[in-house]
Design a protein around this motif. Structure first.
Motif, PDB file in Angstrom:
ATOM      1  N   ALA A 119       3.587 -38.141  54.984  1.00  9.32           N
ATOM      2  CA  ALA A 119       3.665 -38.823  55.455  1.00  9.32           C
ATOM      3  C   ALA A 119       3.496 -38.514  57.462  1.00  9.32           C
ATOM      4  O   ALA A 119       2.711 -39.647  57.675  1.00  9.32           O
ATOM      5  CB  ALA A 119       4.933 -39.191  55.445  1.00  9.32           C
ATOM      6  N   ALA A 120       3.863 -37.179  57.625  1.00 13.97           N
ATOM      7  CA  ALA A 120       4.060 -37.390  59.021  1.00 13.97           C
ATOM      8  C   ALA A 120       2.886 -36.183  59.548  1.00 13.97           C
ATOM      9  O   ALA A 120       2.711 -35.608  60.538  1.00 13.97           O
ATOM     10  CB  ALA A 120       4.686 -36.866  59.512  1.00 13.97           C
ATOM     11  N   TYR A 121       1.899 -35.781  58.572  1.00 11.05           N
ATOM     12  CA  TYR A 121       1.116 -34.432  58.787  1.00 11.05           C
ATOM     13  C   TYR A 121       0.387 -34.532  59.674  1.00 11.05           C
ATOM     14  O   TYR A 121      -0.184 -34.160  60.624  1.00 11.05           O
ATOM     15  CB  TYR A 121       0.718 -33.569  57.500  1.00 11.05           C
ATOM     16  CG  TYR A 121       0.153 -32.535  57.931  1.00 11.05           C
ATOM     17  CD1 TYR A 121       0.366 -32.071  58.047  1.00 11.05           C
ATOM     18  CD2 TYR A 121      -1.852 -32.666  58.375  1.00 11.05           C
ATOM     19  CE1 TYR A 121      -0.673 -29.835  58.646  1.00 11.05           C
ATOM     20  CE2 TYR A 121      -2.084 -31.859  58.612  1.00 11.05           C
ATOM     21  CZ  TYR A 121      -2.122 -30.847  58.577  1.00 11.05           C
ATOM     22  OH  TYR A 121      -2.349 -29.483  59.138  1.00 11.05           O
ATOM     23  N   GLY A 122      -0.297 -35.608  59.985  1.00 10.58           N
ATOM     24  CA  GLY A 122      -1.621 -36.002  61.320  1.00 10.58           C
ATOM     25  C   GLY A 122      -0.820 -36.249  62.214  1.00 10.58           C
ATOM     26  O   GLY A 122      -1.366 -35.119  63.011  1.00 10.58           O
ATOM     27  N   SER A 123       0.036 -36.520  62.132  1.00 10.31           N
ATOM     28  CA  SER A 123       0.139 -36.560  64.026  1.00 10.31           C
ATOM     29  C   SER A 123       1.552 -35.159  64.118  1.00 10.31           C
ATOM     30  O   SER A 123       1.158 -34.704  65.624  1.00 10.31           O
ATOM     31  CB  SER A 123       2.093 -38.148  63.429  1.00 10.31           C
ATOM     32  OG  SER A 123       3.189 -37.730  62.971  1.00 10.31           O
ATOM     33  N   VAL A 124       2.597 -34.963  63.265  1.00 12.11           N
ATOM     34  CA  VAL A 124       2.796 -33.504  63.562  1.00 12.11           C
ATOM     35  C   VAL A 124       1.326 -32.427  63.660  1.00 12.11           C
ATOM     36  O   VAL A 124       1.835 -31.982  64.461  1.00 12.11           O
ATOM     37  CB  VAL A 124       3.671 -33.370  62.595  1.00 12.11           C
ATOM     38  CG1 VAL A 124       4.792 -31.583  62.902  1.00 12.11           C
ATOM     39  CG2 VAL A 124       4.867 -34.207  62.577  1.00 12.11           C
ATOM     40  N   GLY A 125       1.071 -32.453  62.803  1.00  2.02           N
ATOM     41  CA  GLY A 125      -0.028 -31.777  62.624  1.00  2.02           C
ATOM     42  C   GLY A 125      -1.090 -31.284  64.022  1.00  2.02           C
ATOM     43  O   GLY A 125      -1.699 -30.095  64.324  1.00  2.02           O
TER      44      GLY A 125
END
Length: 443
Positions: free
Chosen positions: A130-136
């Motif tokens: 779910a949040a990998y794109g933004s956090v990565g």
């Protein structure tokens, strides 16, 4: 694929002088990029084995589509809250846990004995991703100078497209040689190995102040309930959300069902169909980049031209795909479909830029989380599922002949948004009247 563009837009997170060495920064990027590949490989491997699952479990096309759509639903719903949690709790720990969850869930898919078990596994894949794109991307940008942001962001986004290609193509080859369970197993093992390496090599302590600076800032933000109304305060920004989501409905439908289309209508075995569909996924990602470049160049002196590029991409995809899927199987059909695929998701870049223009800089992260939600709930999630339901009644070819009509609604949203753009910018005070009235502003 680069179908999660909004996830990669973050506030000013890059330090002028990074707190880590150049070699370590590039190591962080390489591992983060690797996890981005794993993210999309785990997500898209399912599409390569559609024919096998359909035959073994006697699934309908609607059920197959739902296995893809549920991942996008969870990504869309959980991106914002999990990103906020990562900012407060620790980004590196969040990334390692996320990668572990989606990898274990993919291994769970490998041992599924029924549609229900597979659905649960795919549900958890979505939770992990779910949040990998933004956090990565936040981690990556925190260890590089601001001057490299555009290059790094573009490369990171490209990881989605490359991961999609690898997931479909490699998954198809493994499935044909060893069975569909091993296709899921290979993706799960790859993700677990990368997550373990990432957890050992990348730590909050080694990242230094850059990794904690934003966590402190996040605690100073105004409550979410006071920010939400400002994300929907103009007609044009709402149209940007809607237009972007609807165009990704088409793009995701094509990505999900292209292996099955090639298998059924071109008699390609799963491996060849997966490899060929991988080329189409790469074309889609390339289109996002190229159309974004065109929009930026054309709008240097005419800001409203971003809307014009989005409208052109939308309507061009409508024409090319409608004609392409009406033609008999052959080279000309594939060329037209490929060209339509190139521009179908090309609206993602212009739409993201318009959202940035129409929302205050202080709300950038929240605004792009909202765009991500719109993309998921309007496009990425329903696209494959609705196409599958249509295919149950019209056949897959009939469904793909209907899907491009969604571009009419997407193009209409962009046209309406453009007509309100000047008025909305003036009302928000984001551009002075002298600029708005200048010939260069008009398209």
């Amino acid at each position: 694929m680069g179908l999660h563009t909004a996830d990669t837009a973050v506030p000013e997170t890059s330090p002028v002088i990074p707190a880590v060495s150049r070699s370590y920064a590039w190591l962080v990027f390489a591992l983060s990029f690797g996890l981005m590949l794993s993210d999309y490989m785990a997500r898209q491997v399912l599409n390569a084995v559609f024919p096998m699952l359909k035959a073994e479990w006697l699934l309908s096309d609607a059920q197959l589509g739902s296995l893809t759509g549920i991942v996008a639903v969870m990504v869309g719903v959980l991106t914002f809250p999990l990103s906020l949690l990562a900012d407060r709790w620790g980004r590196v720990k969040s990334l390692v846990i996320a990668a572990t969850v989606w990898s274990l869930a993919t291994l769970g898919c490998a041992v599924s004995a029924s549609y229900g078990q597979m659905f649960l596994g795919r549900f958890m894949v979505g939770v992990g991703e779910a949040a990998y794109g933004s956090v990565g991307i936040a981690v990556v940008l925190s260890v590089f100078p601001i001057s490299r942001r555009a290059t790094l962001s573009g490369a990171f986004i490209g990881g989605g497209s490359f991961g999609s290609v690898l997931g479909v193509s490699i998954g198809g080859v493994i499935a044909q040689e060893h069975g569909w369970r091993w296709a899921f197993g290979a993706m799960g093992i790859f993700g677990l190995v990368l997550a373990a390496i990432y957890g050992i090599v990348v730590t909050e302590k080694r990242l230094g102040p850059a990794s904690t600076r934003n966590s402190a800032k996040s605690g100073e933000r105004a409550p979410v309930r006071t920010q939400l109304p400002r994300l929907f305060s103009t007609v044009s920004v709402i149209c940007a959300y809607i237009g972007s989501g609807l165009q990704l409905f088409i793009a995701m439908s094509l990505l999900a069902w292209m292996p099955s289309f090639l298998n059924r209508y071109y008699a390609m075995p799963p491996a060849k169909a997966g490899l060929t569909a991988g080329v189409f996924a790469l074309i889609s990602g390339t289109g996002m980049i190229l159309c974004g470049i065109v929009a930026d160049r054309l709008s240097r002196k005419a800001a409203a031209r971003k809307w014009t590029v989005a409208i052109a991409c939308s309507l061009t995809s409508l024409v090319l795909l409608m004609i392409g899927f009406q033609l008999p199987a052959g080279l000309l059909q594939l060329v037209l479909i490929a060209t339509g695929t190139l521009v179908a998701a090309g609206t993602a870049g212009p739409a993201a830029a318009m959202v940035a223009n129409l929302t205050p800089a202080a709300l950038a992260a929240t605004a792009f989380a909202t765009l991500t939600l719109a993309n998921s709930l309007l496009g990425l999630a329903p696209g494959p599922a609705v196409t599958g339901m249509l295919a149950d009644h019209l056949g897959l070819l009939g469904a793909l002949q209907v899907v491009p009509l969604v571009a009419l609604a997407g193009g209409t949203a962009f046209i309406i948004g453009k007509s309100f753009y000047e008025k909305d910018l003036r009302r928000l005070g984001l551009l002075p009247d002298t600029v708005l009235k200048s010939p260069e502003f008009q398209s």
